[in-house]
Design a protein around this motif. Structure first.
Motif: not given
Length: 124
Positions: A104-124
């Motif tokens: 589902n495009p909406r679920r896929k976009a939400a999952r990608e946004a969550e992954e991006d937020a995770y990467r931004r938070l934990w990428a150093r």
């Protein structure tokens, strides 16, 4: 989305695992990846068991016992339907000539946004 929908006999065959014509691929895609696909999957998964549940009701014995047999069958069927929902979904997509990894495009976009937020938070 295409207005082509399966007739009742085609839908029953589809619920039992048959492939629908390519003209109905839009409907199949929405059925398998659209909103509320879990509810549709659970309803679809019960269709092949309906004759078995009817046979259970014909067994001798009190009504409560026959009803308990049907209830147990429904609970087991629902359990295995939920456990194997993703494999069943991928197989139905593949059987109808669609890519197995569609979502589902909406679920896929939400999952990608969550992954991006995770990467931004934990990428150093």
């Amino acid at each position: 989305m295409s207005a082509t929908r399966p007739n009742p006999l085609q839908w029953i065959a589809y619920a039992c695992g048959a492939k629908l014509p390519e003209s109905m691929n839009d409907w199949v895609l929405n059925d398998i990846t659209g909103d509320h696909y879990v509810v549709r999957h659970l309803v679809r998964a019960m269709v092949p068991f309906l004759p078995l549940f009817a046979i259970f009701m014909l067994f001798p014995g009190p009504l409560w016992l026959r009803g308990s047999m049907v209830l147990l069958g429904i609970l087991l069927a629902l359990f295995y339907s939920v456990v194997y929902i993703h494999q069943n979904r991928a197989r139905r997509l593949q059987k109808n000539g669609l890519p197995m990894d569609l979502d589902n495009p909406r679920r896929k976009a939400a999952r990608e946004a969550e992954e991006d937020a995770y990467r931004r938070l934990w990428a150093r």
